[in-house]
Design an enzyme around this catalytic site. Structure first.
Site, short mmCIF file in Angstrom:
data_model
loop_
_atom_site.label_atom_id
_atom_site.label_comp_id
_atom_site.label_asym_id
_atom_site.label_seq_id
_atom_site.Cartn_x
_atom_site.Cartn_y
_atom_site.Cartn_z
N SER A 143 1.56 36.23 21.33
CA SER A 143 0.52 36.64 20.45
C SER A 143 1.15 37.22 19.34
CB SER A 143 -0.14 37.88 21.19
OG SER A 143 -1.02 38.43 20.22
N TYR A 157 0.24 45.84 25.63
CA TYR A 157 0.15 44.50 25.45
C TYR A 157 1.03 43.93 24.44
CZ TYR A 157 -2.37 39.96 24.07
OH TYR A 157 -2.79 38.63 23.75
P1 NAP Z 1 -9.33 34.69 28.35
O1 NAP Z 1 -10.58 33.95 27.67
O2 NAP Z 1 -9.60 36.13 28.86
O3 NAP Z 1 -9.05 34.00 29.77
C1 NAP Z 1 -8.35 34.24 30.65
C2 NAP Z 1 -7.78 33.13 31.51
O4 NAP Z 1 -6.82 33.80 32.35
C3 NAP Z 1 -8.98 33.18 32.76
O5 NAP Z 1 -8.80 31.51 33.03
C4 NAP Z 1 -8.60 33.92 33.66
O6 NAP Z 1 -9.11 33.58 35.08
C5 NAP Z 1 -7.21 33.92 33.72
N1 NAP Z 1 -6.48 35.20 34.19
C6 NAP Z 1 -7.17 36.55 33.99
N2 NAP Z 1 -6.13 37.35 34.78
C7 NAP Z 1 -5.18 36.59 35.51
C8 NAP Z 1 -4.36 36.83 36.59
N3 NAP Z 1 -4.16 38.28 36.79
N4 NAP Z 1 -3.39 36.00 36.91
C9 NAP Z 1 -4.10 34.57 36.74
N5 NAP Z 1 -4.88 34.34 36.02
C10 NAP Z 1 -5.55 35.28 35.25
O7 NAP Z 1 -7.87 34.49 27.68
P2 NAP Z 1 -7.52 33.84 26.45
O8 NAP Z 1 -8.20 34.51 25.20
O9 NAP Z 1 -8.05 32.65 26.55
O10 NAP Z 1 -6.13 34.06 26.35
C11 NAP Z 1 -5.22 33.12 27.00
C12 NAP Z 1 -3.67 33.66 26.62
O11 NAP Z 1 -3.61 33.75 25.18
C13 NAP Z 1 -3.43 34.88 27.24
O12 NAP Z 1 -1.91 35.07 27.42
C14 NAP Z 1 -3.68 35.89 25.76
O13 NAP Z 1 -2.38 37.13 25.82
C15 NAP Z 1 -3.24 34.81 24.58
N6 NAP Z 1 -3.71 35.28 23.59
C16 NAP Z 1 -5.04 35.38 23.23
C17 NAP Z 1 -5.47 35.64 22.02
C18 NAP Z 1 -6.95 35.59 21.63
O14 NAP Z 1 -7.50 36.29 20.72
N7 NAP Z 1 -7.85 35.22 22.43
C19 NAP Z 1 -4.69 36.00 21.08
C20 NAP Z 1 -3.12 36.37 21.23
C21 NAP Z 1 -2.81 35.66 22.32
P3 NAP Z 1 -10.79 33.65 35.81
O15 NAP Z 1 -11.61 32.88 34.90
O16 NAP Z 1 -10.37 33.50 37.18
O17 NAP Z 1 -10.87 35.22 35.29
#
Ligand code: NAP
Length: 248
Positions: A143, A157
């Site tokens: 991130s 985080y």
């Molecule tokens: P999200 O929309 O919250 O989706 C999270 C996903 O991870 C869901 O499929 C969830 O499963 C799963 N998950 C949550 N806790 C878990 C656990 N303990 N073990 C296994 N799976 C788990 O997240 P996102 O925004 O797509 O983020 C994906 C990645 O990108 C993360 O690593 C995040 O830190 C990174 N990121 C995101 C952003 C942003 O702005 N969105 C920015 C920088 C980095 P369920 O559907 O079963 O709950």
């Protein structure tokens, strides 16, 4: 095109979901890991099946080593592993470090750091030519928080993503001569549910004015970068960390 298996942790929603769909379109057989949301995982499988792709869903909390071992066992039964996307990640409510509990910090590190390293361990055991594998690619989700530090919101985080960056560099070097590449993406503000899970659903849009491009990114824009890293077009890219953040 490939017919290899890709394991995507947290493949049921957001960036993981978009990556699962994009990888299937490039021929990957997709293992969609999910934590709890069966309906979301089933929707991803249906989407992939509608385009004649192949996928399975496996419940896997990456905070649990037993779950991770079961995830990779299911992947073995599905085909030959060619890629891992360490996508599962969590945030917490916005608070200062002085108010953080040990439980919160430990869970953050268990999911974002230990989980990613254990999944990579399982992937290297299968993909490294040193272990009899045919090589492969690991893409870690970091991130921009790793660079910014996220003061007053979630320094824990940000620190977990800093660890992901170091891990990417080190593991990339470790397996570089064994047919495997390791890279990370640093997304900026992406429009997913993760902000709601941190208690502020509108966070990405509220902060969009701070992005040089003046907009949030989409899950598909991150997925495109991930599948590029997984492809032979990125064959000389390893230990690299790519910002996909609108310039932030
Ligand atoms: P999200 O929309 O919250 O989706 C999270 C996903 O991870 C869901 O499929 C969830 O499963 C799963 N998950 C949550 N806790 C878990 C656990 N303990 N073990 C296994 N799976 C788990 O997240 P996102 O925004 O797509 O983020 C994906 C990645 O990108 C993360 O690593 C995040 O830190 C990174 N990121 C995101 C952003 C942003 O702005 N969105 C920015 C920088 C980095 P369920 O559907 O079963 O709950």
């Amino acid at each position: 095109m490939t017919d290899k298996v890709v394991v995507i942790t947290g493949g049921s929603r957001g960036i993981g979901r978009a990556t699962a769909i994009a990888a299937a379109a490039r021929g990957f057989k997709v293992v969609v890991g999910y934590a709890n949301n069966v309906a979301a995982a089933d929707e991803v499988l249906a989407n992939i099946e509608a385009s004649n792709g192949k996928s399975i869903a496996v419940k896997c909390d990456v905070g649990s080593e037993a779950d991770i071992l079961a995830l990779f066992k299911a992947a073995d039964e599905f085909g030959t592993l060619g890629a891992l996307v360490n996508n599962a990640g969590i945030v917490g409510p916005s608070i200062r470090v002085e108010d953080m509990s040990a439980e919160r910090i430990q869970r953050m590190m268990a999911v974002n750091v230990t989980g990613s390293i254990l999944c990579a361990r399982e992937a290297v055991r299968r993909m490294s030519t040193r272990n009899g594998g045919k090589g492969g690619v690991i893409v870690n989700l970091s991130s921009v928080a790793a660079k910014l530090g996220s003061p007053n919101t979630y320094v824990d985080y940000a620190a977990s993503k800093g660890a992901v960056d170091s891990f990417t560099i080190g593991l990339g070097h470790e397996v570089a001569a064994e047919g495997s590449r390791v890279a990370a993406i640093r997304p900026g503000l992406i429009d997913t549910d993760i902000h709601a899970s941190g208690g502020e659903p509108d966070r990405a849009h509220r902060l969009a004015h701070m992005v040089p491009m003046k907009r949030v990114g989409t899950s598909e824009e991150i997925a495109n970068a991930i599948v590029w890293l997984m492809s032979d077009d990125a064959s000389y890219v390893t230990s690299a960390i790519l910002d996909v953040s609108g310039g932030r």
